[in-house]
Enzyme design. Structure first.
Site, PDB file in Angstrom:
ATOM      1  N   ASN A 117      -3.220 -12.110  -3.534  1.00 53.93           N
ATOM      2  CA  ASN A 117      -4.403 -12.331  -2.700  1.00 53.93           C
ATOM      3  C   ASN A 117      -4.932 -13.754  -2.815  1.00 53.93           C
ATOM      4  O   ASN A 117      -5.538 -14.270  -1.875  1.00 53.93           O
ATOM      5  CB  ASN A 117      -5.505 -11.324  -3.069  1.00 53.93           C
ATOM      6  CG  ASN A 117      -5.193  -9.935  -2.549  1.00 53.93           C
ATOM      7  OD1 ASN A 117      -4.714  -9.763  -1.434  1.00 53.93           O
ATOM      8  ND2 ASN A 117      -5.442  -8.927  -3.381  1.00 53.93           N
ATOM      9  N   ASP A 198       1.014  -2.256   8.439  1.00 50.76           N
ATOM     10  CA  ASP A 198       0.533  -3.635   8.361  1.00 50.76           C
ATOM     11  C   ASP A 198       1.635  -4.626   8.045  1.00 50.76           C
ATOM     12  O   ASP A 198       1.434  -5.836   8.140  1.00 50.76           O
ATOM     13  CB  ASP A 198      -0.606  -3.760   7.344  1.00 50.76           C
ATOM     14  CG  ASP A 198      -0.218  -3.355   5.929  1.00 50.76           C
ATOM     15  OD1 ASP A 198       0.942  -3.574   5.531  1.00 50.76           O
ATOM     16  OD2 ASP A 198      -1.076  -2.814   5.207  1.00 50.76           O
TER      17      ASP A 198
END
Length: 227
Positions: A117, A198
């Site tokens: 992230n 996704d």
């Protein structure tokens, strides 16, 4: 991992940021069922990770960490696996959480699966490397062995950034005398059916592969400490 990179490149920035921002109210903490065993004599393995370890989009109990717990329960029943992973977490979040987690669980082994992230948000890689180093140092000072789990990003983030990101995990592992998994998603390059819609998060069918990417590095650590 070319397919994974192509899928990630097609994902819109807004979707990526939305996925990165998803954080439950509290960390998911799961451990092996100890049954009637004397839990006081058990050793803890602590996983500090992000959505790849927190069962994002999966049925509870189907992720690679619970699958690892099942294998540990069968082969090394004196170990208990605790999953303190949070979807959306960054290495900065890991630094803020590692101290209390070490104090609470007193782990024999700490698995650090963070950094993805950071890269998706384009954060400074010096910070990512420093944060991973801090977590590893704190775990070692608490008496735990450390494993660093590596991640990769596609070159559309810039070849220099992507290459440096990939390399920093090995750098930290070597400096901290930690064991090292080069790439959690190894072996998924041609398996589009192993990703959720996704295109980023592995689905339930892929979880045994993730477990098997980590197990050959973890198992000797369990065996050595047991012996």
């Amino acid at each position: 991992m070319r397919l994974f990179f192509r899928l990630l490149c097609r994902t819109s920035l807004s979707a990526v940021l939305l996925l990165c921002a998803y954080v439950p109210a509290s960390a998911q903490t799961a451990s092996t069922a100890s049954g009637s065993r004397d839990t006081a004599s058990m050793r803890n393995v602590l996983v500090v990770g992000d959505s790849l370890s927190a069962e994002y989009g999966l049925r509870r109990g189907s992720g690679w960490v619970p699958l690892m717990a099942q294998r540990m329960n069968e082969q090394y029943p004196n170990y208990r696996l605790i999953n303190a992973s949070i979807s959306g977490d960054t290495t900065s979040g890991g630094v803020s959480r590692i101290g209390p987690l070490l104090e609470q669980h007193k782990p024999a082994i700490v698995i650090i699966e963070l950094g993805g992230n950071d890269a998706l948000r384009g954060l400074a890689l010096d910070m990512t490397q420093n944060n991973l180093t801090t977590m590893a140092e704190q775990a070692r000072k608490a008496g735990a062995k450390v494993m660093i789990v590596g991640m990769q990003i596609p070159p559309n983030y810039g070849r220099a950034y992507a290459d440096r990101f990939q390399g920093l995990f090995a750098t930290v592992a070597k400096a901290q005398n930690a064991t090292f998994v080069p790439f959690l998603l190894e072996g998924m390059a041609t398996r589009r059916e192993w990703f959720q819609a996704d295109g980023i998060h592995p689905n339930e069918d892929a979880q045994p592969t993730l477990r098997d990417n980590v197990w050959p590095v973890l198992e000797p650590m369990l065996s050595k400490q047991t012996g």
